[in-house]
Write a protein that holds these residues in place. Structure first.
Motif, PDB file in Angstrom:
ATOM      1  N   UNK A  48     -18.500  37.329 -25.871  1.00 22.94           N
ATOM      2  CA  UNK A  48     -19.258  36.611 -26.893  1.00 22.94           C
ATOM      3  C   UNK A  48     -20.577  37.271 -27.272  1.00 22.94           C
ATOM      4  N   UNK A  49     -20.881  38.420 -26.683  1.00 22.32           N
ATOM      5  CA  UNK A  49     -22.122  39.121 -27.001  1.00 22.32           C
ATOM      6  C   UNK A  49     -22.101  39.732 -28.389  1.00 22.32           C
ATOM      7  N   UNK A  50     -23.190  40.372 -28.770  1.00 21.12           N
ATOM      8  CA  UNK A  50     -23.301  40.955 -30.115  1.00 21.12           C
ATOM      9  C   UNK A  50     -22.153  41.911 -30.444  1.00 21.12           C
ATOM     10  N   UNK A  57     -22.441  34.537 -32.272  1.00 24.60           N
ATOM     11  CA  UNK A  57     -23.383  34.323 -33.379  1.00 24.60           C
ATOM     12  C   UNK A  57     -22.669  34.234 -34.718  1.00 24.60           C
ATOM     13  N   UNK A  58     -21.488  34.833 -34.839  1.00 26.35           N
ATOM     14  CA  UNK A  58     -20.726  34.722 -36.089  1.00 26.35           C
ATOM     15  C   UNK A  58     -20.105  33.337 -36.243  1.00 26.35           C
ATOM     16  N   UNK A  59     -19.797  32.722 -35.129  1.00 29.70           N
ATOM     17  CA  UNK A  59     -19.176  31.386 -35.153  1.00 29.70           C
ATOM     18  C   UNK A  59     -20.215  30.297 -35.398  1.00 29.70           C
ATOM     19  N   UNK A  60     -21.441  30.545 -34.995  1.00 22.59           N
ATOM     20  CA  UNK A  60     -22.498  29.540 -35.092  1.00 22.59           C
ATOM     21  C   UNK A  60     -23.462  29.894 -36.217  1.00 22.59           C
ATOM     22  N   UNK A  87     -34.174  31.044 -28.627  1.00 23.98           N
ATOM     23  CA  UNK A  87     -33.227  32.004 -28.054  1.00 23.98           C
ATOM     24  C   UNK A  87     -32.177  32.396 -29.086  1.00 23.98           C
ATOM     25  N   UNK A  88     -31.703  33.647 -29.007  1.00 19.44           N
ATOM     26  CA  UNK A  88     -30.552  33.987 -29.826  1.00 19.44           C
ATOM     27  C   UNK A  88     -29.294  33.476 -29.123  1.00 19.44           C
TER      28      UNK A  88
END
Length: 125
Positions: A48-50, A57-60, A87-88
């Protein structure tokens, strides 16, 4: 009336007669949570990292809706972390995994931590 009294006595004995078994069960449940959160923490960057397989982050994707509205569509505590703590998404996942691991470790080590609110938090994370 005699049967219901007997059934009530058996149920009472089952819950109070073996505190050692009760404590051992809750300790093992905490150990399972501990292994699950530590395993998840180790897998966050690759999954799930970058640059992971499915970057979180693409899902959220944030929009102008409130976190509670977004939560109802996609239930995750990550909606509340960036706005609250700055936080990211990857750091938020790390935070949740480490918090869950610490709560579970506390439950393994200390009997006072093995209580309903802690198990609710472990389930929620």
């Amino acid at each position: 009336a005699g049967r219901s009294h007997l059934a009530g006595k058996k149920a009472e004995m089952a819950t109070t007669s073996n505190p050692l078994v009760h404590s051992l069960f809750l300790r093992c449940l905490c150990a399972i949570y501990l292994f699950a959160f530590v395993s998840f923490y180790a897998q966050i960057p690759g999954l799930y990292g970058r640059n992971g397989i499915l970057p979180a982050h693409r899902r959220l994707i944030e929009d102008n809706r409130s976190p509670s509205e977004r939560f109802s569509e996609h239930p995750t505590l990550l909606w509340f972390l960036p706005s609250s703590f700055g936080l990211d998404t990857e750091c938020g996942l790390d935070f949740l995994a480490l918090t869950g691991a610490l709560l579970a470790l506390g439950g393994v080590l200390f009997e006072r931590v093995r209580c309903t609110p802690v198990f609710f938090l472990l389930w929620l994370e």
